[in-house]
Design an enzyme around this catalytic site. Structure first.
Site, PDB file in Angstrom:
ATOM      1  N   ASP A  44     -19.038 -26.564   8.986  1.00  0.00           N
ATOM      2  CA  ASP A  44     -18.691 -27.974   9.136  1.00  0.00           C
ATOM      3  C   ASP A  44     -18.598 -28.585   7.747  1.00  0.00           C
ATOM      4  OD1 ASP A  44     -18.369 -30.668  10.236  1.00  0.00           O
ATOM      5  OD2 ASP A  44     -19.234 -29.826  12.058  1.00  0.00           O
ATOM      6  N   SER A 148      -3.442 -33.111  26.916  1.00  0.00           N
ATOM      7  CA  SER A 148      -2.411 -34.093  26.587  1.00  0.00           C
ATOM      8  C   SER A 148      -1.319 -33.525  25.694  1.00  0.00           C
ATOM      9  CB  SER A 148      -3.047 -35.318  25.918  1.00  0.00           C
ATOM     10  OG  SER A 148      -3.694 -34.952  24.716  1.00  0.00           O
ATOM     11  N   TYR A 159      -1.946 -37.415  17.787  1.00  0.00           N
ATOM     12  CA  TYR A 159      -2.963 -36.512  18.325  1.00  0.00           C
ATOM     13  C   TYR A 159      -2.319 -35.441  19.200  1.00  0.00           C
ATOM     14  CZ  TYR A 159      -6.803 -34.787  21.196  1.00  0.00           C
ATOM     15  OH  TYR A 159      -7.692 -33.971  21.847  1.00  0.00           O
ATOM     16  N   THR A 193     -19.310 -36.002  26.514  1.00  0.00           N
ATOM     17  CA  THR A 193     -20.164 -36.139  25.342  1.00  0.00           C
ATOM     18  C   THR A 193     -20.711 -37.567  25.288  1.00  0.00           C
ATOM     19  OG1 THR A 193     -18.392 -36.890  23.864  1.00  0.00           O
ATOM     20  CG2 THR A 193     -18.702 -34.505  24.103  1.00  0.00           C
TER      21      THR A 193
END
Length: 240
Positions: A44, A148, A159, A193
């Site tokens: 990360d 999507s 996105y 989440t």
């Protein structure tokens, strides 16, 4: 809440790189692969704090702080993993983010480039530099696309575009590596989440898919049970 499901896979003596390891889905994947016996290289951009128990080295997890949008940093990451562990068997491209926005004619270049960098560029660079090692182990890549990405939509075009690019990236790698590296993507809708619940408090949370359930599918796609599966885009949106 949907019932918990489990998958039993054996990743003993294998090495997995998991990007986006500090996020909800990345954390679940770290736990899934660690419990299956893999050595997990958790990646990360920000180092974990003391409360990130799933990234503790004693649990078979080694953390690598890396900016995956920087090619030289990604090259160094792969070199470090190989120096530390000698091989790479699994790559999970989970690093990414969601942003809504404006119609295309009103979208500024900075916003578009941000999503291209965080979602697509990270998956491209990590796959590119891990592939030689994965080819040696007949390994597997699983990346996170999105439901999507299958069609256009209003207000979050960049996105969708980047997530469609991830899906096509996996299909391309699968085609170019037939018989060696398998490459697949998973397509979540809304993941259950804390952040998503906060952003969408009035939604039907019971229909959302939990991170651990998606991580189990990713583990399956890396396992011998999915040895004949490559180039797939797997729906993981449950009833959402």
């Amino acid at each position: 809440m949907s019932p918990q499901r489990s998958i039993t896979v054996d990743f003993e003596d294998t090495v997995a790189i998991i990007t986006g390891a500090s996020g909800a889905l990345g954390s679940a994947a770290v736990d899934q692969f660690r419990e299956a016996g893999a050595t997990v290289c958790a990646v990360d951009v920000v180092a974990p704090d003391d409360e990130d128990s799933h990234l503790e080295p004693a649990d078979g997890v080694q953390f690598y702080e890396t900016d995956l949008t920087d090619e030289s940093a990604v090259e160094s990451l792969i070199e470090s993993v190989l120096d530390d562990h000698g091989r790479i068997d699994h790559l999970l491209n989970i690093a990414g983010t969601w942003r809504g926005g404006d119609h295309i004619e009103e979208t500024d270049l900075e916003s578009f480039e941000f999503l291209v960098d965080i979602n697509l560029k990270t998956a491209f660079l990590t796959s590119k530099h891990a592939l030689p090692a994965l080819q040696e182990t007949d390994g597997a890549i699983v990346s996170v696309s999105a439901r999507s990405s299958l069609e256009g939509g209003e207000g979050d075009g960049p996105y969708r575009i980047t997530k469609a690019g991830i899906r096509l990236l996996m299909e391309t790698i699968a085609e170019e590596n037939q018989g060696t590296v398998r490459a697949n993507s998973v397509m979540p809708s809304v993941i259950d989440t804390p952040m998503n619940r906060e952003m969408m408090p009035d939604s039907d949370h019971e229909s959302w898919v939990e991170p651990a359930e998606i991580a189990a599918v990713m583990a399956f796609l890396c396992s011998d049970a999915a040895a004949v599966t490559s180039g797939a885009a797997v729906p993981v949106y449950g009833e959402a």
